[in-house]
Design a protein around this motif. Structure first.
Motif, short mmCIF file in Angstrom:
data_model
loop_
_atom_site.label_atom_id
_atom_site.label_comp_id
_atom_site.label_asym_id
_atom_site.label_seq_id
_atom_site.Cartn_x
_atom_site.Cartn_y
_atom_site.Cartn_z
N LEU A 1 1.19 -1.27 -0.05
CA LEU A 1 0.18 -0.55 0.01
C LEU A 1 0.86 1.34 0.12
CD1 LEU A 1 -3.01 -1.13 2.29
CD2 LEU A 1 -2.99 -1.27 0.00
N PHE A 2 1.71 0.85 1.09
CA PHE A 2 2.81 2.67 0.78
C PHE A 2 3.31 2.75 -0.50
CE2 PHE A 2 7.06 4.16 2.10
CZ PHE A 2 6.21 4.92 2.58
N ALA A 3 4.01 1.30 -0.75
CA ALA A 3 4.38 1.27 -2.77
C ALA A 3 3.57 2.34 -3.15
CB ALA A 3 4.86 0.58 -3.13
N THR A 4 2.44 1.61 -3.54
CA THR A 4 1.58 2.58 -3.61
C THR A 4 1.91 3.76 -4.29
OG1 THR A 4 0.31 0.35 -3.90
CG2 THR A 4 -1.12 2.04 -5.23
N GLY A 5 1.12 4.33 -3.27
CA GLY A 5 1.36 5.53 -2.87
C GLY A 5 2.57 6.50 -2.94
#
Lengths: 358, 582
Positions: free
Chosen positions: B76-80
């Motif tokens: 999720l963090f990488a997506t952001g």
């Protein structure tokens, strides 16, 4: 001078070795067949049965081999993940056939069974094609101009990813295809046992192969594919969209493999995440056998390999009293692969592969 | 980590691909949404393929976060992060974009929870289970379906905010997170020897039996971020490279000695499990060095390595076993040379017919050989000789010692493999600079040219196959002694693929590369045995990613590196005679 003598000696020794190899193979085949036939252990019906099952298996190999041969023809790379595309098709087909079975539709009669099979094949094609295109986009396209081993290794990686993704999604278990009563019935011919499943597999494979052949030979896109596989740069200069031709090739190959997955699963009635590996390698053998890059060659190679694998163990090995010769059918297939690569790398109908390319 | 690398090619390096049009504000929103959707696909994949639920069993920080949760959060963090990368925008906008992208991924997970609560698909998708939904909703069940959404938005927004930090601080944060991950993963490995030493109190404070303790996590994070951020000096390796050679040597020699001592005492006090793991790693280092001659030097991709491995293992089995199929009951040490010679003869015989086959055809042909040997070993045909699937058992250990000595159990195999590896490395190193070694490299570069300048292809290639086979046979022999038995099922195509992959990942033609490759591809997955099903998934991702990001491998030999930099090996580098570094 001395060195050249040694060289000539080693060359002579190697040539002798290769000849001995040929003689040994021919001897095993001829003597084995003669011994088996003379032993009279099997009736004619058994042999006919083996030929029929070889034809069925061979037409499936041929379908898969088309994908290998077309991709090799156009990109000069072995699409190692092709077997996994086939497996994806078999899985997709499983879900359709099972759903139809659960709904009580499957075994209502021949018509419903046939409808289910057709739908299963269509769904398998619809699942397998995008997966293959995704693999092409992620794993192969960035490597088009890389040294030759690089895409092969990437393809091995893609093959692992697909296998273990399916394992992760659907678990390691083996899924059994539901029984389709209609397929197990035999044709009303006396003397020979031919099941409907054999007929359906062979007919559908041939319909698809003919369709593919016509597509490649008659349509504009098919011509583009042939042009690109002949010479990528020149084709690009002629205004052909090389990328589109390559993607279409992958898509067509995957569609054939997906359909073949359903047919294979209907025949062997099971599917799991490693289903694609062995048929994949064998289909590659078939493609090499027929002459890689050559579409009719792949069909011919598939049929030939199917026969050898089906009849081979019984005919060649049983005469030598080899215990359970059917265990060795893969050995026969792989031996044939190595022999073809050694003695006739251009295959039966082969386009010549220039030494620098192979 | 693998998640981001898989996601990168699709979204990450867009500017160079699109080229013509500079990033316009118009494409922004679309990019954010596209990244969000891609992130959704990846997050769903992580869940459904089982990485989230199964890795949840392993804590990263005891009682706080599991490895599975960490993977999910990371995606999720990488997506952001990806969504807001390379975008010069106002701070609020960055955070909003990150939150939108992360939130989109979260929505997909929320949808999964909702759908999953209505339809039970566990019959064919074993991972779509209440366990997964529990992880996603922090055990709130369907009521908490909004949690992944919120979590995605928060993490994505956070990632956008990180984009605001100075590059230096950002790098420090990443270093901190990576250290946390690494130490959490290897907690067990670090803790076991520490407990045996006087620092056992510290070990208990920082490490739980699996993963870090909360205190440990804080310490690691603070220390690594702080140290990295405060570091003012140049990087050590650059400083080192700037030194004159004589001084460099003065530092190098004690370092090498230290490394040697470390390697020698490594298995002591690690416990039998880790000892087994490093014995296997050492075994693969040995085999990797063997194949490195065929593949790394001569450029012949041999996927039939397992055939010679099998020959070596079965020879040792037949010669030493005290059970049914043993024929001689020799000691291990007498059987090993025979095994190596038999494997060499096989190498020559299998090498002869395939002399004229090249490149990828060779890979397939050798793979065919491997399969033939494998099937034969398990078949009824060879059963009277090799025992079929039941195999050969009771292969004695090379050295009979009391169970608590330094050489007990897998440790002696470790040392034997180490000696074997050192021997092979020495042979490989001496060979490489020799006439034969240079001939191999010439063949790898261009067979036709090599032939034209007077290299005898037949001899050179056969020697490459024979040596590769000899070392594979040695590997098989040691393997037989390690396991104490040899079955047809131990002869797997995977052995060939493992060995080839570790060379490719480590760096072709390079000896340190083989060691690094073996540690990464064999050691790490062995440590995570409980997730062994995902081993090949990671392999696959690693192979694909390596081929795109660093096709020459992690630690390539100089020639190979230059080759790849010069584009595709078409033009061999001019000074291939330059001395090669180890």
């Amino acid at each position: 001078m001395k060195a050249s003598l040694i060289e000539r000696l080693t060359e002579g020794a190697i040539a002798t070795f290769l000849w001995l190899l040929r003689v040994a193979v021919v001897l095993v085949v001829v003597v084995g067949s003669a011994l088996t036939i003379m032993s009279g252990r099997y009736s004619l019906e058994v042999y006919v049965g083996l030929v029929v099952s070889g034809l069925t298996l061979g037409s499936i190999y041929a379908l898969i081999a088309l994908g290998y041969t077309m991709v090799y023809g156009i990109l000069r790379m072995i699409n190692f993940a092709h077997g996994e595309i086939f497996m994806a098709g078999a899985f997709a087909g499983y879900f359709v056939v099972t759903a139809s079975d659960k709904l009580g539709f499957l075994n209502q009669g021949p018509v419903t069974a046939m409808i289910t099979i057709v739908v299963a094949i269509l769904v398998a094609v619809a699942v397998a094609t995008p997966i293959a295109l995704l693999v092409e986009k992620i794993a192969y396209r960035p490597l088009r101009n890389a040294p030759r081993l690089v895409p092969l290794i990437s393809a091995i990686g893609a093959s692992f990813v697909l296998q273990y993704t399916f394992r992760g999604f659907f678990g390691p278990g083996i899924y059994s295809y539901p029984t389709v009563d209609f397929l197990d019935q035999t044709l009303p011919i006396s003397g020979v046992i031919v099941r409907y499943v054999d007929v359906i597999v062979v007919i559908s494979a041939f319909v698809m192969m003919t369709g593919l052949y016509l597509f490649v030979m008659r349509t504009k896109l098919g011509t583009a594919i042939r042009a690109v596989s002949e010479d990528k740069d020149t084709a690009a200069l002629m205004g052909i969209d090389v990328n589109r031709a390559i993607v279409t090739t992958f898509g067509l190959g995957a569609a054939m493999a997906g359909a073949a997955g359903v047919l294979y699963a209907l025949l062997f009635r099971q599917v799991f995440f490693l289903t694609g590996f062995v048929p994949g390698i064998k289909a590659f053998t078939a493609a090499v056998l027929g002459g890689i890059g050559n579409i009719p060659g792949a069909m011919l190679g598939g049929l030939f390999l199917g026969q050898v694998e089906s009849i081979g163990p019984t005919l060649f090995l049983d005469g030598f009293n080899v215990p359970s010769p059917n265990q060795l059918k893969d050995v026969i297939a792989f031996t044939m692969l190595v022999l073809v690569l050694v003695f006739r790398p251009s295959g039966i109908l082969g386009e010549r592969i220039a030494r620098s390319r192979a | 980590m693998t998640v981001t690398s898989a996601g990168m090619p699709a979204t990450g390096t867009a500017p160079s691909a699109t080229g013509s049009a500079p990033a316009m504000p118009v494409s922004f929103q679309r990019r954010v949404i596209r990244t969000g959707l891609l992130g959704a696909v990846i997050a769903l994949y992580l869940c459904m393929v089982g990485i989230v639920p199964i890795f949840n069993a392993r804590p990263l920080v005891q009682g706080v976060i599991s490895l599975g949760q960490a993977a999910l959060f990371l995606s999720l963090f990488a997506t952001g992060f990806v969504a807001t990368r390379r975008v010069a925008e106002s701070s609020s906008r960055l955070i909003a974009d990150g939150a939108i992208a992360g939130g989109l991924s979260g929505v997909a997970l929320s949808a999964l929870v909702l759908v999953g609560s209505m339809v039970d698909v566990r019959a064919f998708m074993p991972n779509a289970s209440p366990v997964l939904y529990g992880i996603l909703t922090f055990n709130l069940g369907t009521v908490g379906f909004w949690i992944p959404m919120a979590l995605g938005a928060v993490l994505g927004g956070l990632a956008g905010a990180v984009g605001l930090a100075s590059p230096r601080l950002r790098r420090s944060l990443f270093v901190g997170l990576i250290s946390l991950f690494a130490l959490g993963l290897f907690a067990g490995l670090i803790r076991t020897p520490m407990l045996a030493l006087p620092v056992d109190e510290l070990a208990r404070l920082l490490f739980a039996s699996d993963g870090l303790t909360l205190i440990g996590a804080v310490v690691v994070l603070v220390l690594s971020v702080g140290l990295h951020h405060l570091q003012r000096t140049r990087r050590l390796d650059r400083q080192f490279a700037a030194l004159p050679p004589s001084q460099r040597r003065r530092i190098q020699i004690p370092l090498i000695a230290l490394a040697a001592v470390f390697v020698l005492v490594l298995p002591q006090g690690l416990g039998s499990f880790f000892a087994q793991v490093i014995a296997i790693v050492a075994l693969y280092v040995m085999m990797g060095l063997g194949l490195n001659i065929t593949l790394g030097l001569a450029g012949l991709l041999d996927l039939g390595f397992v055939a010679f491995f099998a020959v070596g293992a079965y020879t040792v089995g037949l010669l030493t076993s005290t059970a049914e199929f043993g024929i001689a009951q020799w000691p291990f040490w007498a059987a090993v040379p025979v095994a190596v010679i038999v494997a060499m003869v096989f190498g020559a015989f299998l090498g002869l017919p395939i002399l004229s086959i090249r490149g990828d055809y060779l890979a397939i042909a050798t793979m065919g050989f491997g399969e033939i040997i494998r099937i034969l070993a398990g078949s009824d045909l060879m059963k009277p000789l090799l025992g079929g699937p039941r195999g050969i058992i009771n292969i004695p250990k090379p050295i009979e010692v009391p169970p608590d000595s330094l050489l007990a159990g897998p440790n002696q195999i470790y040392y034997i493999a180490l000696i074997g590896a050192a021997l092979i490395a020495f042979v490989a190193w001496r060979l490489r600079a020799s006439r034969l070694g240079r001939a191999w490299i010439a063949i790898r570069e261009d067979e036709d040219v090599a032939e034209a300048i007077g290299i005898n292809l037949i001899q050179t290639k056969i020697l490459a196959y024979m040596l590769g086979a000899a070392f594979a046979g040695l590997g098989g022999a040691v393997f037989a002694a390690l396991v104490g038995s040899i079955f047809a099922s131990s002869i797997q195509l995977m052995v060939s693929i493992n060995v080839a992959s570790l060379i490719i990942v480590g760096g072709m033609g390079s000896i340190p590369g083989v060691i690094v490759g073996a540690i990464f591809l064999i050691g790490l997955p062995e440590l995570f045995r409980e997730f062994s099903e995902y081993r090949f998934l990671f392999y696959g991702i690693a192979l694909i990613a390596m081929m795109q990001l660093r096709p020459e491998g992690l630690l390539p030999s100089r020639i190979v590196r230059r080759e790849f930099q010069h584009g595709g090996g078409d033009e061999p580098p001019e000074s291939s005679t330059s001395p090669l570094a180890l």
